[in-house]
Design a protein around this motif. Structure first.
Motif, mmCIF file in Angstrom:
data_model
loop_
_atom_site.group_PDB
_atom_site.id
_atom_site.type_symbol
_atom_site.label_atom_id
_atom_site.label_comp_id
_atom_site.label_asym_id
_atom_site.label_seq_id
_atom_site.Cartn_x
_atom_site.Cartn_y
_atom_site.Cartn_z
ATOM 1 N N HIS A 11 0.838 -1.193 0.000
ATOM 2 C CA HIS A 11 0.000 0.000 0.000
ATOM 3 C C HIS A 11 0.879 1.252 0.000
ATOM 4 O O HIS A 11 1.732 1.433 0.877
ATOM 5 C CB HIS A 11 -0.920 0.007 1.224
ATOM 6 N N CYS A 13 0.883 5.656 -0.874
ATOM 7 C CA CYS A 13 0.222 6.923 -1.197
ATOM 8 C C CYS A 13 1.308 7.941 -1.554
ATOM 9 O O CYS A 13 2.266 8.108 -0.796
ATOM 10 C CB CYS A 13 -0.599 7.448 -0.019
ATOM 11 N N ILE A 32 -2.835 6.590 -5.171
ATOM 12 C CA ILE A 32 -3.005 5.538 -4.161
ATOM 13 C C ILE A 32 -2.854 4.194 -4.864
ATOM 14 O O ILE A 32 -3.528 3.928 -5.870
ATOM 15 C CB ILE A 32 -4.377 5.609 -3.467
ATOM 16 N N ASP A 34 -2.852 -0.005 -4.128
ATOM 17 C CA ASP A 34 -3.055 -1.140 -3.239
ATOM 18 C C ASP A 34 -2.853 -2.409 -4.064
ATOM 19 O O ASP A 34 -3.652 -2.720 -4.948
ATOM 20 C CB ASP A 34 -4.445 -1.126 -2.610
ATOM 21 N N ILE A 130 -8.870 -2.795 -0.440
ATOM 22 C CA ILE A 130 -9.380 -1.783 0.488
ATOM 23 C C ILE A 130 -10.621 -1.118 -0.098
ATOM 24 O O ILE A 130 -10.954 -1.303 -1.275
ATOM 25 C CB ILE A 130 -8.318 -0.706 0.797
ATOM 26 N N LEU A 132 -11.910 2.733 -0.354
ATOM 27 C CA LEU A 132 -11.796 4.171 -0.136
ATOM 28 C C LEU A 132 -13.170 4.723 0.214
ATOM 29 O O LEU A 132 -14.187 4.294 -0.346
ATOM 30 C CB LEU A 132 -11.278 4.863 -1.383
ATOM 31 N N TYR A 149 -11.069 9.286 1.985
ATOM 32 C CA TYR A 149 -10.359 8.773 3.152
ATOM 33 C C TYR A 149 -9.838 7.382 2.853
ATOM 34 O O TYR A 149 -10.594 6.495 2.432
ATOM 35 C CB TYR A 149 -11.285 8.743 4.370
ATOM 36 N N ASP A 150 -8.540 7.216 3.063
ATOM 37 C CA ASP A 150 -7.874 5.928 2.880
ATOM 38 C C ASP A 150 -7.740 5.281 4.254
ATOM 39 O O ASP A 150 -6.990 5.774 5.103
ATOM 40 C CB ASP A 150 -6.504 6.168 2.241
ATOM 41 N N SER A 153 -3.725 4.033 5.213
ATOM 42 C CA SER A 153 -2.782 5.098 5.577
ATOM 43 C C SER A 153 -3.380 6.069 6.587
ATOM 44 O O SER A 153 -2.648 6.832 7.223
ATOM 45 C CB SER A 153 -2.362 5.867 4.325
#
Length: 252
Positions: A11, A13, A32, A34, A130, A132, A149-150, A153
């Motif tokens: 992962h 960013c 981003i 992943d 994930i 988001l 919002y991640d 991280s």
């Protein structure tokens, strides 16, 4: 120059902060990743496309990009969208309110079957393993506006909220809001709609576990500055709060 905001395991960013040159306002672009999946947030316009495409190639095969995500409709957000549609296989994620406006940046038919619209209440977007979170931030400043919002991280990509337009130390996080308050106040008082929207936003994001708030313009906020920014926004008088009849008069 790219700056890794987070890099653990599969992962990552990344922020790109120096791609805009000339007289245009400074703007950040974000990546981003992943696993084998990737999204860019607010890629910008003609001024950033070529340099951003090349910078992304350090991290991934850009043609396989999953998403181009737009927080709202401004040209410094998404004016380059036609080029991303041509140069990659991405889907375009935009607020539903702007669904019929974004095509003005593209050639006819380019968005067919490639647009994902975010409803007013927000949504979760799957990227690799994930999800988001697209968080409602309407009227801060755009009428249809989202932040992202991640959860890995714990970064909140806040769009124009938190913008601090000082052209210095862009890679150094703000750890005390007092260091940038003078560059923030005029922008937020004019561009943000009202304290009502600010308070609703602050109440919402206080429910999140946030390590960093990263706006589209200027430096990111970390440490105690995260809470300080949220508290400052919650009490901000701005936009319509400051308007009187004197602002709505026929010109002399």
């Amino acid at each position: 120059m790219s700056v890794e905001l987070y890099n653990k395991g599969n992962h990552v960013c990344v922020a790109f902060r120096d791609l805009v040159t000339g007289e245009a306002v400074q703007a950040n672009q974000f990546l981003i990743i992943d696993g084998e999946h990737a999204a860019i947030i607010d890629p910008g316009g003609e001024l950033t496309y070529s340099r951003l495409f090349m910078a992304l190639s350090k991290y991934l095969n850009v043609t396989g990009l999953d998403y181009v995500i737009a927080s709202h409709q401004d040209p410094d957000i998404v004016a380059s969208i036609n080029k991303w549609l041509v140069g990659t296989d991405c889907k375009v994620v935009v607020p539903a309110l702007w669904e019929r406006f974004i095509p003005h940046f593209t050639r006819p038919g380019k968005l067919q079957h490639r647009m994902i619209t975010i409803p007013d209440e927000g949504m979760r977007l799957t990227l690799g393993n994930i999800q988001l979170m697209a968080l409602p931030a309407h009227f801060l400043h755009a009428e249809g506006n989202f932040q992202f919002y991640d959860p890995v991280s714990k970064i909140l990509f806040s769009g124009d909220l938190g913008a601090n337009l000082a052209q210095m130390e862009l890679d150094t996080p703000v750890t005390r809001i007092s260091d940038v308050i003078d560059t923030m106040r005029p922008f937020h008082r004019r561009y943000m709609n009202s304290n009502k929207a600010c308070r609703y936003w602050a109440n919402m994001v206080r429910e999140l576990d946030i390590e960093m708030i990263v706006p589209q313009h200027g430096r990111c906020f970390a440490g105690r500055a995260v809470t300080e920014l949220i508290d400052w926004v919650s009490t901000l008088e701005c936009g319509l709060d400051l308007m009187t009849q004197d602002h709505y008069r026929l010109p002399a």
